[in-house]
Design an enzyme around this catalytic site. Structure first.
Site, PDB file in Angstrom:
ATOM      1  N   SER A 145       0.791  -1.216   0.000  1.00  0.00           N
ATOM      2  CA  SER A 145       0.000   0.000   0.000  1.00  0.00           C
ATOM      3  C   SER A 145       0.830   1.276   0.000  1.00  0.00           C
ATOM      4  O   SER A 145       0.319   2.333   0.304  1.00  0.00           O
ATOM      5  CB  SER A 145      -0.913   0.005   1.226  1.00  0.00           C
ATOM      6  OG  SER A 145      -0.135  -0.131   2.397  1.00  0.00           O
ATOM      7  N   CYS A 146       2.110   1.193  -0.302  1.00  0.00           N
ATOM      8  CA  CYS A 146       2.911   2.407  -0.407  1.00  0.00           C
ATOM      9  C   CYS A 146       2.620   3.082  -1.740  1.00  0.00           C
ATOM     10  O   CYS A 146       1.724   2.692  -2.475  1.00  0.00           O
ATOM     11  CB  CYS A 146       4.393   2.074  -0.280  1.00  0.00           C
ATOM     12  SG  CYS A 146       5.041   1.079  -1.632  1.00  0.00           S
ATOM     13  N   PHE A 147       3.404   4.092  -2.112  1.00  0.00           N
ATOM     14  CA  PHE A 147       3.141   4.826  -3.341  1.00  0.00           C
ATOM     15  C   PHE A 147       3.382   3.995  -4.593  1.00  0.00           C
ATOM     16  O   PHE A 147       3.042   4.412  -5.690  1.00  0.00           O
ATOM     17  CB  PHE A 147       3.992   6.104  -3.378  1.00  0.00           C
ATOM     18  CG  PHE A 147       3.352   7.256  -2.661  1.00  0.00           C
ATOM     19  CD1 PHE A 147       2.533   8.146  -3.333  1.00  0.00           C
ATOM     20  CD2 PHE A 147       3.564   7.455  -1.306  1.00  0.00           C
ATOM     21  CE1 PHE A 147       1.928   9.201  -2.682  1.00  0.00           C
ATOM     22  CE2 PHE A 147       2.968   8.511  -0.639  1.00  0.00           C
ATOM     23  CZ  PHE A 147       2.142   9.390  -1.330  1.00  0.00           C
TER      24      PHE A 147
END
Length: 305
Positions: A156-158
């Site tokens: 769920s990071c960039f």
């Protein structure tokens, strides 16, 4: 696009907007946690802030690579700080960005899912008013984003835009996370001015800015900064002013005079006192690298950042 006002339950205070500030990672996370504690007592708070020095943040449940265990943040590239967030997800590199934090009672303003959606709509309204060409969010995206707030996401990071998040040209512009503790909800997130997210990838041998790493800067990855979307880029203070007005309005308060009221002054004093205690935790290597801290656990799962 108009952000719908969140439904407030009787007896809940309107949103108080705290002054913009720039601080290091430990101080920023300490203030966010202090906001969460005040929210459990009934306060609704909003602030925008920056990072000095630039900082790598780890998600609450993220395991640090063995090569970093026990090391000081000073062992990273020169000029790079490190901190662990109270929210979940993977690493984020906080460089050229505007960060927001919003905290409220968990059962106020329609509950955590409604808060997530209302904050995103308000940020979208503010960004569109600045001329940012955001992608159109589908109604099912908002539902999926709300559902995701109830579980931890490992991707769920960039690098991995999730349904309902703010994107432009198919790339992620705003990354947000939410956590709950003792009746309070904290949501914070990064609004990228430039895309430097590859510099915070823990799969790399080094973390942090490197002047020669042209391939790691804007235009090469799944994230996008405002500098690629509006030219010229407005003064960050003007961006903060517009976004604060949009979010505060969605939660029942005009942004301009929020911190001038007696309630705002009293809240700021309490926030300073509480943040001092949390700051000691965030400066401890045991919490940063090993996830060991002398605080009660979250009473709800953490979302992505």
């Amino acid at each position: 696009m108009t952000a719908r006002r969140a439904p407030a339950r009787p007896g809940r205070s309107p949103c108080l907007v705290l002054p913009y500030a720039v601080a290091d990672g430990a101080r920023n996370m300490a203030v966010d946690e202090a906001m969460l504690e005040l929210a459990a007592g009934g306060s609704t708070l909003l602030r925008f802030y920056g990072w000095e020095p630039w900082c790598l943040s780890l998600g609450r449940h993220q395991t640090a690579p063995d090569r970093l265990l026990g090391r000081s943040p000073d062992d990273l590239r020169p000029g790079v700080d490190a901190v662990r967030r109270p929210t979940g997800g993977r690493s984020v590199f906080h460089g050229p960005e505007i960060t927001y934090a919003f905290a409220c009672p968990a059962r106020a303003w329609g509950g955590p899912r409604a808060v997530l959606q209302t904050v995103h709509r308000a940020l979208a309204e503010g960004l569109c008013a600045l001329g940012v060409p955001l992608d159109t969010a589908r109604s099912d995206d908002a539902e999926a984003s709300g559902a995701a707030a109830s579980r931890i996401s490992a991707a769920s990071c960039f690098r991995d835009p999730a349904p309902g998040e703010l994107t432009a040209r198919g790339r992620k512009l705003v990354g947000s996370a939410q956590c709950r503790r003792r009746g309070g909800v904290l949501q914070h997130g990064s609004i990228l001015l430039e895309d430097r997210q590859r510099l915070g990838d823990l799969d790399r041998r080094d973390v942090g800015p490197e002047e020669s790493a042209a391939a790691e800067v804007s235009g090469k990855g799944p994230a996008i900064g405002l500098n690629e979307l509006i030219d010229p880029l407005p003064d960050p203070r003007l961006i903060v002013q517009r976004l604060a007005a949009s979010v505060a309005s969605a939660f029942g308060a005009p942004a301009a005079a929020a911190t001038k009221a007696p309630a705002g002054i009293a809240t700021s004093a309490a926030l300073t006192r509480l943040a001092a205690g949390y700051e000691r935790v965030h400066r401890a290597g045991a919490w940063l690298w090993l996830r060991e801290r002398p605080l009660p656990p979250l009473d709800g799962p953490a979302d992505r950042f």
